[in-house]
Motif scaffolding. Structure first.
Motif, PDB file in Angstrom:
ATOM      1  N   GLY A 144       5.073  -9.313  -6.178  1.00 37.97           N
ATOM      2  CA  GLY A 144       4.729  -8.282  -4.979  1.00 37.97           C
ATOM      3  C   GLY A 144       4.613  -9.334  -3.727  1.00 37.97           C
ATOM      4  O   GLY A 144       4.310 -10.294  -3.736  1.00 37.97           O
ATOM      5  N   ALA A 145       5.090  -8.634  -2.583  1.00 34.52           N
ATOM      6  CA  ALA A 145       5.041  -9.353  -1.456  1.00 34.52           C
ATOM      7  C   ALA A 145       4.616  -8.501  -0.162  1.00 34.52           C
ATOM      8  O   ALA A 145       5.206  -8.467   0.858  1.00 34.52           O
ATOM      9  N   GLY A 146       3.516  -7.564  -0.727  1.00 29.98           N
ATOM     10  CA  GLY A 146       3.057  -6.607   0.469  1.00 29.98           C
ATOM     11  C   GLY A 146       2.088  -7.145   1.192  1.00 29.98           C
ATOM     12  O   GLY A 146       2.001  -8.458   1.539  1.00 29.98           O
ATOM     13  N   CYS A 194       0.299  -8.878  -7.412  1.00 26.10           N
ATOM     14  CA  CYS A 194       0.150  -8.107  -6.215  1.00 26.10           C
ATOM     15  C   CYS A 194       1.065  -7.063  -6.161  1.00 26.10           C
ATOM     16  O   CYS A 194       1.263  -6.501  -4.978  1.00 26.10           O
ATOM     17  N   CYS A 195       1.594  -6.415  -7.138  1.00 22.25           N
ATOM     18  CA  CYS A 195       2.188  -4.997  -7.036  1.00 22.25           C
ATOM     19  C   CYS A 195       1.338  -3.870  -7.337  1.00 22.25           C
ATOM     20  O   CYS A 195       0.152  -3.839  -7.538  1.00 22.25           O
ATOM     21  N   PRO A 196       2.074  -2.641  -6.665  1.00 17.77           N
ATOM     22  CA  PRO A 196       1.005  -1.576  -6.865  1.00 17.77           C
ATOM     23  C   PRO A 196       0.562  -1.138  -8.280  1.00 17.77           C
ATOM     24  O   PRO A 196       1.372  -1.268  -9.145  1.00 17.77           O
ATOM     25  N   PRO A 250      11.106  -6.377  -5.652  1.00 17.92           N
ATOM     26  CA  PRO A 250      12.225  -5.686  -5.926  1.00 17.92           C
ATOM     27  C   PRO A 250      13.267  -5.342  -5.060  1.00 17.92           C
ATOM     28  O   PRO A 250      14.337  -5.538  -5.157  1.00 17.92           O
ATOM     29  N   THR A 251      13.001  -5.348  -3.793  1.00 18.48           N
ATOM     30  CA  THR A 251      13.684  -5.443  -2.529  1.00 18.48           C
ATOM     31  C   THR A 251      13.323  -6.605  -1.776  1.00 18.48           C
ATOM     32  O   THR A 251      12.519  -7.424  -2.013  1.00 18.48           O
ATOM     33  N   THR A 252      14.409  -6.753  -0.545  1.00 20.81           N
ATOM     34  CA  THR A 252      13.961  -7.872   0.356  1.00 20.81           C
ATOM     35  C   THR A 252      13.498  -7.670   1.339  1.00 20.81           C
ATOM     36  O   THR A 252      13.176  -8.524   2.306  1.00 20.81           O
ATOM     37  N   ILE A 253      12.899  -6.323   1.580  1.00 20.86           N
ATOM     38  CA  ILE A 253      12.347  -5.729   2.762  1.00 20.86           C
ATOM     39  C   ILE A 253      11.159  -6.781   3.195  1.00 20.86           C
ATOM     40  O   ILE A 253      11.213  -7.341   4.338  1.00 20.86           O
ATOM     41  N   ASN A 254      10.390  -7.030   2.269  1.00 20.83           N
ATOM     42  CA  ASN A 254       9.189  -7.849   2.811  1.00 20.83           C
ATOM     43  C   ASN A 254       9.359  -9.305   2.616  1.00 20.83           C
ATOM     44  O   ASN A 254       9.159 -10.137   3.194  1.00 20.83           O
ATOM     45  N   THR A 255      10.082  -9.790   1.463  1.00 13.76           N
ATOM     46  CA  THR A 255      10.484 -11.105   1.191  1.00 13.76           C
ATOM     47  C   THR A 255      11.294 -11.619   2.526  1.00 13.76           C
ATOM     48  O   THR A 255      10.998 -12.932   2.870  1.00 13.76           O
ATOM     49  N   VAL A 292     -10.592  -9.551  -6.073  1.00 11.83           N
ATOM     50  CA  VAL A 292     -10.222  -8.660  -4.711  1.00 11.83           C
ATOM     51  C   VAL A 292     -10.269  -9.583  -3.524  1.00 11.83           C
ATOM     52  O   VAL A 292     -11.326 -10.401  -3.716  1.00 11.83           O
ATOM     53  N   ILE A 293      -9.610  -9.430  -2.894  1.00  4.77           N
ATOM     54  CA  ILE A 293      -9.541 -10.315  -1.627  1.00  4.77           C
ATOM     55  C   ILE A 293     -10.231  -9.453  -0.190  1.00  4.77           C
ATOM     56  O   ILE A 293      -9.879  -8.124  -0.187  1.00  4.77           O
ATOM     57  N   SER A 294     -10.621  -9.817   0.877  1.00  6.52           N
ATOM     58  CA  SER A 294     -10.576  -9.240   2.062  1.00  6.52           C
ATOM     59  C   SER A 294      -9.556  -9.856   2.773  1.00  6.52           C
ATOM     60  O   SER A 294      -9.171 -10.874   3.016  1.00  6.52           O
TER      61      SER A 294
HETATM   62  N1  LIG Z   1      -8.539  -6.106  -1.379  1.00  4.71           N
HETATM   63  C1  LIG Z   1      -7.829  -6.010  -2.280  1.00  4.71           C
HETATM   64  O1  LIG Z   1      -7.848  -7.112  -3.113  1.00  4.71           O
HETATM   65  C2  LIG Z   1      -7.152  -4.878  -2.762  1.00  4.71           C
HETATM   66  C3  LIG Z   1      -6.031  -5.111  -3.654  1.00  4.71           C
HETATM   67  N2  LIG Z   1      -5.562  -3.924  -3.972  1.00  4.71           N
HETATM   68  C4  LIG Z   1      -4.329  -3.860  -4.911  1.00  4.71           C
HETATM   69  O2  LIG Z   1      -3.517  -4.980  -4.386  1.00  4.71           O
HETATM   70  C5  LIG Z   1      -2.018  -4.518  -4.805  1.00  4.71           C
HETATM   71  C6  LIG Z   1      -1.102  -4.985  -3.701  1.00  4.71           C
HETATM   72  O3  LIG Z   1      -1.352  -4.147  -2.807  1.00  4.71           O
HETATM   73  P1  LIG Z   1      -0.615  -4.178  -1.140  1.00  4.71           P
HETATM   74  O4  LIG Z   1      -0.291  -5.546  -0.943  1.00  4.71           O
HETATM   75  O5  LIG Z   1      -1.469  -3.315  -0.197  1.00  4.71           O
HETATM   76  O6  LIG Z   1       0.648  -3.113  -1.588  1.00  4.71           O
HETATM   77  P2  LIG Z   1       1.853  -3.065  -0.677  1.00  4.71           P
HETATM   78  O7  LIG Z   1       2.393  -1.717  -0.847  1.00  4.71           O
HETATM   79  O8  LIG Z   1       1.724  -3.609   0.682  1.00  4.71           O
HETATM   80  O9  LIG Z   1       3.035  -3.783  -1.548  1.00  4.71           O
HETATM   81  C7  LIG Z   1       3.554  -3.724  -2.736  1.00  4.71           C
HETATM   82  C8  LIG Z   1       4.396  -4.946  -3.079  1.00  4.71           C
HETATM   83  O10 LIG Z   1       4.658  -4.736  -4.493  1.00  4.71           O
HETATM   84  C9  LIG Z   1       6.090  -4.878  -4.761  1.00  4.71           C
HETATM   85  N3  LIG Z   1       6.738  -4.217  -5.855  1.00  4.71           N
HETATM   86  C10 LIG Z   1       6.994  -2.732  -6.106  1.00  4.71           C
HETATM   87  N4  LIG Z   1       7.322  -2.882  -7.469  1.00  4.71           N
HETATM   88  C11 LIG Z   1       7.213  -4.103  -7.872  1.00  4.71           C
HETATM   89  C12 LIG Z   1       7.504  -4.477  -9.367  1.00  4.71           C
HETATM   90  N5  LIG Z   1       7.951  -3.807 -10.037  1.00  4.71           N
HETATM   91  N6  LIG Z   1       7.550  -5.943  -9.338  1.00  4.71           N
HETATM   92  C13 LIG Z   1       7.068  -6.716  -8.465  1.00  4.71           C
HETATM   93  N7  LIG Z   1       6.662  -6.267  -7.097  1.00  4.71           N
HETATM   94  C14 LIG Z   1       6.859  -4.948  -7.038  1.00  4.71           C
HETATM   95  C15 LIG Z   1       6.771  -4.187  -3.387  1.00  4.71           C
HETATM   96  O11 LIG Z   1       7.947  -4.491  -3.219  1.00  4.71           O
HETATM   97  P3  LIG Z   1       8.820  -4.409  -2.002  1.00  4.71           P
HETATM   98  O12 LIG Z   1       8.637  -5.697  -1.111  1.00  4.71           O
HETATM   99  O13 LIG Z   1      10.385  -4.538  -2.712  1.00  4.71           O
HETATM  100  O14 LIG Z   1       8.586  -3.009  -1.644  1.00  4.71           O
HETATM  101  C16 LIG Z   1       5.689  -4.987  -2.362  1.00  4.71           C
HETATM  102  O15 LIG Z   1       6.144  -6.225  -1.871  1.00  4.71           O
HETATM  103  C17 LIG Z   1      -2.160  -3.253  -5.314  1.00  4.71           C
HETATM  104  O16 LIG Z   1      -2.269  -3.244  -6.859  1.00  4.71           O
HETATM  105  C18 LIG Z   1      -3.635  -2.711  -4.945  1.00  4.71           C
HETATM  106  O17 LIG Z   1      -4.059  -1.818  -5.955  1.00  4.71           O
HETATM  107  C19 LIG Z   1      -5.570  -2.607  -3.113  1.00  4.71           C
HETATM  108  C20 LIG Z   1      -6.640  -2.774  -2.193  1.00  4.71           C
HETATM  109  C21 LIG Z   1      -7.469  -3.621  -2.074  1.00  4.71           C
END
Ligand SMILES: NC(=O)C1=CN([C@@H]2O[C@H](COP(=O)(O)OP(=O)(O)OC[C@H]3O[C@@H](n4cnc5c(N)ncnc54)[C@H](OP(=O)(O)O)[C@@H]3O)[C@@H](O)[C@H]2O)C=CC1
Length: 321
Positions: free
Chosen positions: A33-35, A98-100, A62-67, A165-167
């Motif tokens: 996960g690269a969000g 770090c995926c949803p 899965p996509t290159t948008i964030n990476t 959990v991170i801030s």
């Molecule tokens: N403070 C904390 O620690 C907190 C943690 N969270 C949790 O952290 C996690 C990440 O949140 P956040 O970074 O905000 O989410 P974002 O929506 O910003 O990013 C999600 C990332 O996951 C990637 N992704 C989607 N599907 C898959 C897959 N099948 N395999 C691998 N990667 C995938 C997306 O890919 P792509 O780049 O292609 O879109 C994207 O890069 C969530 O699970 C959320 O519940 C939530 C709130 C607070």
């Protein structure tokens, strides 16, 4: 801001020769996960006191948008569209999940009696310790394990799992890690402790509370920025330049937080102590009460929790509002 401290990432052996585990200056750090949260940790690791060479960072999505944007910001980062590469080809030592939450839920949905693998094939049995740290809301360490380890032979793995959990301010070197294991205990690996403490404070929280912490931290931080901006708006309305107003509001938020943390006095008591009889503050507070700000914030926390819970329980991402 990027650290100039040299690291020995290039001097570490190839997968064939690597054994015994990495240290702070050689460990490969992976992200599934690269969000926003992965980016916050990566930014902290590279730009702040983390002093990690981007060449030691490996990210899959899965996509290159964030990476793609990570690669532009931090040249040298390795990326892949395949989660399995983080464990296989890239052979990482520490991996953040770090995926949803809906992604994990869908694995349970398609997997039948046991979940499908997050990594297409279950992760290989690596010949060195690997520390897997989940940030995913709504899923226990055990559930994340089931999505990664081969159920035929889970005992053969050297992987150790944690939930945290991170801030978000971790990106700027002023955040926290809240983790399900006492950071001073023997169970907490030295390698992870050393890397974590480079960029933020570590605190223990029981796993049962981590979902609530996740919401208070994840959404609470955005609400705090919102409140700081609102106070600044008031000052701008009275003629103060915006930049100055925001700084004042942020300093007030910082000193009030410090007062609560250092004195341990109840926030209500401190509020009363700071309001003079018939003074301006109490008149202002009446307006906040009339506008139901307190219950509004409480409701906002609840809405954030419900939204995350929906993603985790149903896997549905549709906008329900
Ligand atoms: N403070 C904390 O620690 C907190 C943690 N969270 C949790 O952290 C996690 C990440 O949140 P956040 O970074 O905000 O989410 P974002 O929506 O910003 O990013 C999600 C990332 O996951 C990637 N992704 C989607 N599907 C898959 C897959 N099948 N395999 C691998 N990667 C995938 C997306 O890919 P792509 O780049 O292609 O879109 C994207 O890069 C969530 O699970 C959320 O519940 C939530 C709130 C607070």
């Amino acid at each position: 801001m990027v650290s100039s401290r040299p690291t020995s990432s290039t001097s570490r052996g190839t997968k064939k020769t690597r054994r015994g585990g990495a240290d702070c200056d050689t460990a490969r750090i992976g992200f599934v996960g690269a969000g926003k949260l992965a980016t916050a940790i990566i930014t902290g690791l590279i730009s702040q006191r983390g002093q990690v060479d981007p060449k030691r960072i490996y990210v899959s999505a899965p996509t290159t948008i964030n990476t793609d944007s990570l690669k532009i910001t931090y040249p040298g980062i390795h990326t892949s569209k395949r989660n399995i590469d983080i464990f296989g080809r890239f052979d990482c030592d520490i991996v953040f999940i770090c995926c949803p939450p809906n992604v994990i839920r869908s694995l349970y949905k398609i997997g039948g009696s046991r979940p499908a693998a997050l990594t297409t094939n279950f992760i290989p049995n690596m010949r060195h310790p690997v520390y897997i740290i989940s940030l995913v809301f709504g899923f226990t360490v055990q559930q994340i394990k089931e999505c990664l380890l081969n159920p035929e032979n889970p005992g053969r793995y050297t992987a150790q799992f944690f939930r945290c959990v991170i801030s978000h301010p971790i990106a700027y070197g002023v955040g926290h890690w809240w983790i399900d294991t006492e950071p001073d205990s023997e169970r907490f690996p030295n390698l992870v402790r050393e890397i974590f403490t480079r960029i933020a404070l570590i605190e223990y929280v029981p796993e049962s509370l981590l979902d609530t912490v996740c919401i208070i931290v994840g959404s609470g931080i955005t609400f705090c920025y919102y409140f700081i901006n609102a106070i600044a708006d008031g000052a701008v309305k009275k003629g103060m330049p915006r930049k100055m107003a925001v700084k004042f509001a942020a300093k007030i938020a910082s000193s009030t937080s410090q007062t609560i943390l250092t004195t341990d006095i109840n926030a209500n008591q401190l509020k009363e102590d700071a309001s003079s009889p018939s003074g301006g503050a109490i008149y202002g507070q009446m307006i906040l009460d009339k506008s139901e700000v307190s219950s509004g914030i409480c409701g906002a926390i609840e809405a954030s929790y419900k939204r995350s819970q929906t993603l985790a329980l149903t896997g549905k991402t549709e906008n329900i509002e």
